[in-house]
Design an enzyme around this catalytic site. Structure first.
Site, short mmCIF file in Angstrom:
data_model
loop_
_atom_site.label_atom_id
_atom_site.label_comp_id
_atom_site.label_asym_id
_atom_site.label_seq_id
_atom_site.Cartn_x
_atom_site.Cartn_y
_atom_site.Cartn_z
N LYS A 1 75.39 -23.85 36.85
CA LYS A 1 75.18 -24.49 35.56
C LYS A 1 73.74 -24.23 35.12
O LYS A 1 72.80 -24.34 35.92
CB LYS A 1 75.44 -26.00 35.70
CG LYS A 1 75.41 -26.79 34.40
CD LYS A 1 75.84 -28.23 34.67
CE LYS A 1 75.85 -29.07 33.41
NZ LYS A 1 76.34 -30.45 33.68
N SER B 1 79.82 -31.48 29.92
CA SER B 1 78.66 -30.59 30.07
C SER B 1 78.83 -29.51 31.13
O SER B 1 78.29 -28.42 30.99
CB SER B 1 77.38 -31.39 30.33
OG SER B 1 77.26 -31.80 31.67
N SER C 1 80.75 -35.51 34.06
CA SER C 1 80.63 -34.09 33.71
C SER C 1 80.99 -33.11 34.81
O SER C 1 81.01 -31.91 34.55
CB SER C 1 79.22 -33.80 33.21
OG SER C 1 78.97 -34.46 32.00
#
Length: 471
Positions: A81, A154, A178
């Site tokens: 991420k 997210s 998330s």
């Protein structure tokens, strides 16, 4: 390289690389080709690190050939991420305000992955600042099962890339759901560890006391393999805990006979969509057939915790962005800017009351886990969520509260959870359920999840993807 290989579990691929049935370089090149073929449509990657990935794969093959095997991540392609610092690679955290930030060091979790021999394919997309919406200049990732459906929040880029076979696992973060929502939406296994189990050094903050770092993978065993590498104390993050890190892969091999699984039937059925109720009932039946004991429980009321999550997150986000907001307010998207403004307006008295209520809820949940080993609950009470439904959230605070009902309370208490695929909707979209455990007992989550997945095959389903560019 056949398509089926792209969807192998990480642990299966690792065994083949270790045995030298396939090389890390071959797998990495094929993954890079697949990203090139498919990701123009899926938009999961922000940066593809082809050159460094190839170099890491070549180094892994050389080490393995000389008997220097580092463990089950050695030579395995993974994604990050884009809020984890990655040395020499822009790390924007979904923002434009940080788009030129190029860290001089790796985040602790990134360094640990590299030290374990993992091949980092690249950085994957996220919402602005890891909150609820993408910056207006960012193209959101698309759900590979059906582009009309929500890919999660997210960590959606991490989940989309993993589900689409563009990496074998990914590293995400969870502040209100998330890791769990994207894992559920994309038919994956997501593990939100206990707060403090994993270092947050080098990870952009959304809300420091709510942020959890964890893996998104294809199976509980895969998640355990990642967790074994990234967990543990880090002197760069004084909030990381010094407790010993269990052997999570060993836990994955254990059965669940005698395990106490708590079920609050009233909470689990409170306005929960009927297909999700069926997934929960089926999961309970599977665990019972495996020898687990199903225990009726009453979970504490979380209504206030759900209401408290937003202001708690807002004030901590305001602190996290203090260096750039309001000084560079014009570079922020409207959703994150509104959250920061709300945080800056919150009084110290109100914040302290929230913290006290969080402590009280945590104490009640701690007491519950004196009577059970895991708690079985939904991920959310809704059917698979469409983008059309998500577009109404700004006008539907009731819908936001429903979506958060089973996720944000465990960011408020810091308890670990695992999300497991457990069924499909009438139109073939994945539906998941969640297990929660006592603080620092991720091992029982890996154990339970792996046992469930040995008895079922939901986690082995994957989307069908084709591209004119793929060959």
């Amino acid at each position: 390289m056949t398509e089926a290989l792209h969807y192998l579990e990480l642990t299966e691929l690792a065994a083949r690389i270790k045995a030298r049935d396939i090389s890390a370089l071959e797998v990495t090149r094929a993954q890079l080709g697949r990203i090139d073929a498919l990701d123009r449509e899926l938009s999961s990657y922000v940066h593809v690190m082809a050159e460094t990935a190839i170099a890491a794969a070549e180094a892994a093959d050389a080490e393995i050939a000389h008997g220097r095997y580092r463990g089950p991540l050695h030579g395995v392609p993974v994604a990050l991420k884009d809020l984890f610092w990655t040395k020499g690679i822009p790390t924007a955290a979904g923002t434009t305000v940080h788009r030129n930030f190029c860290p001089g060091d790796d985040a602790t979790v990134v360094r640990r992955l590299k030290d374990a021999g993992a091949v980092v394919l690249g950085k994957v997309q996220l919402t602005e600042g890891a909150y609820s919406d993408h910056h207006p200049l960012v193209t959101p990732p698309k759900n590979p099962w059906n582009a009309a459906y929500w890919p999660g929040i997210s960590s959606s880029g991490a989940a989309v890339a993993t589900a689409a076979g563009l990496c074998f696992a990914s590293l995400g973060s969870d502040t209100g759901g998330s890791i769990r929502w994207p894992a559920a939406a994309n038919g994956l296994t997501g593990l939100k560890p206990s707060w403090g189990r994993i270092s947050r050094h080098g990870a952009f903050e959304l809300a420091a006391t709510l942020d959890h770092v964890g893996p998104i993978a294809r199976s509980a065993a895969d998640a355990g393999a990642l967790l074994s590498v990234i967990a543990g104390h880090d002197s760069n993050d004084p909030t990381s805990l010094c407790d010993p890190v269990p052997d999570f892969l060993a836990a994955a091999a254990q059965d669940v006979r005698g395990l106490r699984i708590g079920v609050d039937a009233a909470w689990n059925n409170d306005d929960v969509e009927v297909t999700t109720q069926r997934v929960l009932a089926d999961a309970i039946d599977v665990f019972r057939s495996l020898g687990a004991d199903i225990v009726d429980v009453k979970f504490p009321d979380v209504t206030q915790a759900i209401a408290d999550w937003a202001p708690n997150c807002a004030i901590e986000a305001a602190v996290a962005h203090e260096a750039t907001y309001p000084a560079r307010k014009g570079e922020y998207g409207p959703i994150l800017a509104a959250v920061i403004e709300a945080g800056r307006a919150l009084s110290a008295l109100d914040y302290q009351k929230i913290l006290l209520r969080r402590l009280a809820l945590r104490g009640r949940v701690v007491a519950l886990f004196e009577t059970i080993d895991v708690l079985l609950i939904p991920v959310h009470p809704l059917p698979p969520v469409t983008l059309a439904m998500i577009s109404t959230l700004g006008d539907r605070p009731d819908l936001i509260a429903k979506l958060q009902r089973y996720t944000c309370p465990f960011d408020m208490t810091g308890h670990p959870t695992i999300t497991l695929p457990g069924g499909v909707s009438a139109d073939g979209m994945p539906i998941a359920f969640q297990l929660v455990a006592a603080h620092l007992d991720e091992a029982v989550l890996v154990r339970s999840g792996a046992a469930f997945q040995r008895a079922t095959s939901w986690h082995r389903r994957h989307p069908s993807l084709t591209s004119r560019r793929q060959h």
